[in-house]
Design an enzyme around this catalytic site. Sequence first.
Site, PDB file in Angstrom:
ATOM      1  N   ASP A 105       0.856  -1.193   0.000  1.00 22.08           N
ATOM      2  CA  ASP A 105       0.000   0.000   0.000  1.00 22.08           C
ATOM      3  C   ASP A 105       0.887   1.235   0.000  1.00 22.08           C
ATOM      4  O   ASP A 105       1.343   1.691   1.043  1.00 22.08           O
ATOM      5  CB  ASP A 105      -0.927   0.002   1.210  1.00 22.08           C
ATOM      6  CG  ASP A 105      -1.973   1.116   1.135  1.00 22.08           C
ATOM      7  OD1 ASP A 105      -1.752   2.089   0.384  1.00 22.08           O
ATOM      8  OD2 ASP A 105      -2.997   1.001   1.814  1.00 22.08           O
TER       9      ASP A 105
ATOM     10  N   HIS B 214       0.358   8.157   3.600  1.00 22.42           N
ATOM     11  CA  HIS B 214       0.945   7.513   4.770  1.00 22.42           C
ATOM     12  C   HIS B 214       2.464   7.684   4.863  1.00 22.42           C
ATOM     13  O   HIS B 214       3.084   7.174   5.800  1.00 22.42           O
ATOM     14  CB  HIS B 214       0.595   6.030   4.762  1.00 22.42           C
ATOM     15  CG  HIS B 214      -0.863   5.771   4.550  1.00 22.42           C
ATOM     16  ND1 HIS B 214      -1.818   6.153   5.470  1.00 22.42           N
ATOM     17  CD2 HIS B 214      -1.542   5.219   3.511  1.00 22.42           C
ATOM     18  CE1 HIS B 214      -3.018   5.832   5.004  1.00 22.42           C
ATOM     19  NE2 HIS B 214      -2.875   5.270   3.831  1.00 22.42           N
TER      20      HIS B 214
ATOM     21  N   ILE C 107      -0.673   9.807   8.084  1.00 26.55           N
ATOM     22  CA  ILE C 107      -1.453   9.008   9.030  1.00 26.55           C
ATOM     23  C   ILE C 107      -1.152   7.528   8.812  1.00 26.55           C
ATOM     24  O   ILE C 107      -0.668   7.126   7.753  1.00 26.55           O
ATOM     25  CB  ILE C 107      -2.965   9.270   8.870  1.00 26.55           C
ATOM     26  CG1 ILE C 107      -3.455   8.844   7.474  1.00 26.55           C
ATOM     27  CG2 ILE C 107      -3.283  10.737   9.139  1.00 26.55           C
ATOM     28  CD1 ILE C 107      -4.960   8.984   7.275  1.00 26.55           C
TER      29      ILE C 107
ATOM     30  N   GLY D  63      -5.289   2.783   7.478  1.00 20.90           N
ATOM     31  CA  GLY D  63      -6.431   2.222   8.198  1.00 20.90           C
ATOM     32  C   GLY D  63      -6.340   0.714   8.299  1.00 20.90           C
ATOM     33  O   GLY D  63      -6.685   0.127   9.330  1.00 20.90           O
TER      34      GLY D  63
END
Length: 286
Positions: free
Chosen positions: A189, A194, A209, A212
């Site tokens: 990913d 991120h 961040i 998820g």
Amino acid sequence: MPIDLQTALGAELPAREFSWTSTDVQLYHLGLGAGARYTEPAELRYLTDGTPQVLPTFATVAPTLGETDPPRVSFPGIEIDLAKVVHGHQEIEVHRPIPATGKATSTGRISEIWDKGANAVIVQEHTVTGSDGAPLWTARSSIFARGEGGFGGERGPGAKTALPERAPDAELLTPTLPQQALLYRLCGDRNPLHSDPEFAKGAGFPAPILHGLCTYGTVCKAITDALLDSDAARVAGFRAKFAGVLYPGETLRVKVWREDDQLIGVVTVAERDDAPVLSDVALRIA
């Protein structure tokens, strides 16, 4: 371009053939923080050379292992800027334990599209079969696309699962690493949200961040370790809604209740006055 509901809803997604090795499984578990208890036999089951046990949430990365390009939100009738998209929910149902090495084929479709006014929710469903032709897992996920609503679709469901009106049966504090997003992204990913501070600021966040799905897997592991004796084979399914963001290095507070054959819960950020991270968490016990 606005979402073309007639084209998009029910559209078949390209089939994908993929494979994985025990090293891929180990890397995924390390990306979730496995190995912190590096002398405990139960913890090392996630990292055993050749035959690690496989947490069912590995299914979220198995099809995209090794990819280095940022993902695209491009489906029949749907073209959306990646910066407008956040993960809505994720659900994995395993039909048998995932092997430490394997080959599989994934087929999928756009199963639901909801018009939330200014925003849109797009749901995908993927069925994965092993090289022997038997089902391995079913994955369902949704994305929340800001500014992509208003295309004339139905609003869809909005109810939340009610938690028991009693104290939780367990409360877990699970720290994350400052570099955890940079490690987890090696599982395939590469969304710059991120890892790239400038991209994150452009998307409205002060810093990159945590993925998820990294939080999702970390919570599944924490509950499995604390309440299922670190036995990944006892997890028949796991789902959660993404309710907020976590910054790498923060601590997850996981409250868990036992309800029949499920462990349900809610996840917050301990350092930020219990700001929500995951809601409608449910682990189904095999």
